[in-house]
Design a protein around this motif. Structure first.
Motif, short mmCIF file in Angstrom:
data_model
loop_
_atom_site.label_atom_id
_atom_site.label_comp_id
_atom_site.label_asym_id
_atom_site.label_seq_id
_atom_site.Cartn_x
_atom_site.Cartn_y
_atom_site.Cartn_z
N ILE A 74 13.22 66.49 81.02
CA ILE A 74 13.28 67.63 80.17
C ILE A 74 11.80 68.41 80.22
CG2 ILE A 74 13.32 68.63 77.97
CD1 ILE A 74 15.89 66.70 77.49
N HIS A 75 10.82 67.72 79.96
CA HIS A 75 9.36 67.96 79.77
C HIS A 75 9.00 68.60 81.48
CE1 HIS A 75 7.92 65.54 76.56
NE2 HIS A 75 8.34 66.74 75.97
N SER A 76 9.66 67.87 82.37
CA SER A 76 9.23 68.25 83.94
C SER A 76 9.92 69.63 84.10
CB SER A 76 9.62 67.17 84.74
OG SER A 76 8.89 66.04 84.29
N VAL A 77 11.32 69.62 83.73
CA VAL A 77 11.91 70.67 83.88
C VAL A 77 11.25 72.14 83.55
CG1 VAL A 77 14.09 72.31 83.36
CG2 VAL A 77 14.34 69.81 84.42
N PHE A 78 10.91 71.94 81.98
CA PHE A 78 10.35 73.04 81.09
C PHE A 78 9.06 73.26 81.96
CE2 PHE A 78 13.99 72.51 78.58
CZ PHE A 78 14.01 73.70 78.20
N SER A 79 8.39 72.32 82.19
CA SER A 79 6.99 72.44 83.00
C SER A 79 7.05 73.35 84.24
CB SER A 79 6.21 71.41 83.34
OG SER A 79 5.99 70.47 82.15
#
Lengths: 152, 67
Positions: free
Chosen positions: A50-55
């Motif tokens: 999730i962190h990677s997608v939003f980044s």
């Protein structure tokens, strides 16, 4: 003046390339993390995913903003302000979403919906707040730019 | 109370067109036209100097104060 402008343009182009590369890297990391979650059901993988997608979303928005600045030559613009606000919201949502996702996964697994906000990395929503404040500074910059445009 | 730009009068005296002056000063036609019609909020010393050079006049010939 022309020299400074061309240096700024070169730096802007470098920033755009770096932003795009890191955005694609983030998409790749997200894919790897989601595959890892599908294989092992590790909740840490879903958090990282999730962190990677939003980044990646934030970086793509940043790329759009940098491209607009390169085309118009004006960093203080309504669209740039809106893009910065969108980046701020994306970062904040990305920071707060993992506990909800983990809670939802618990429901799917037949457990109770438990929200564990203790695991939130406080620096991520804080980064969103800082970008949000920067967008307000850009509103002031836009006013100054408009004033400057009316001086011959 | 206002500062009025008398650029049109000086240009007519020197028989200089807007395009010609814009080229000499290094400004765009649009900017110079906006300055001439009083749509601008201000003028830089650098621009005023270039206009005075091109029209061979003093700043007082271009700027006028009215009450």
């Amino acid at each position: 003046m022309d020299n400074r402008s061309s240096t700024l343009n070169k730096r802007l182009n470098t920033d755009r390339v770096i932003t795009l590369i890191v955005a694609f890297l983030m998409i790749f990391v997200a894919a790897v993390q989601f595959i890892s979650f599908a294989k092992s059901s590790d909740t840490l993988a879903i958090r990282r995913g999730i962190h990677s997608v939003f980044s990646a979303i934030a970086l793509i928005l940043l790329y759009i903003g940098l491209r607009r600045i390169a085309v118009t030559g004006k960093p203080f613009d309504d669209k740039i302000v809106n893009l910065l606000r969108a980046i701020a919201i994306t970062i904040m949502v990305g920071g707060f979403l993992p506990p909800f996702a983990e809670g939802f996964i618990n429901i799917v697994r037949g457990s109770e919906f438990v929200l564990n906000f203790g695991d939130i990395d406080i620096f991520i929503p804080l980064a969103g707040v800082i970008v949000g404040i920067l967008s307000e500074i850009f509103v002031y910059g836009k006013d100054l730019q408009e004033d400057n445009d009316l001086i011959a | 109370m206002a500062i009025i730009i008398r650029l049109d009068r000086m240009m007519a005296d020197r028989k200089m067109s807007l395009n010609e002056l814009a080229e000499k000063v290094g400004m765009t036609n649009v900017n110079l036209s906006n300055l001439k019609t009083g749509k601008m909020k201000g003028i830089r010393f650098e621009t005023l100097d270039a206009i005075c050079d091109a029209l061979d006049c003093q700043p007082g010939d271009i700027l006028e104060h009215t009450k």
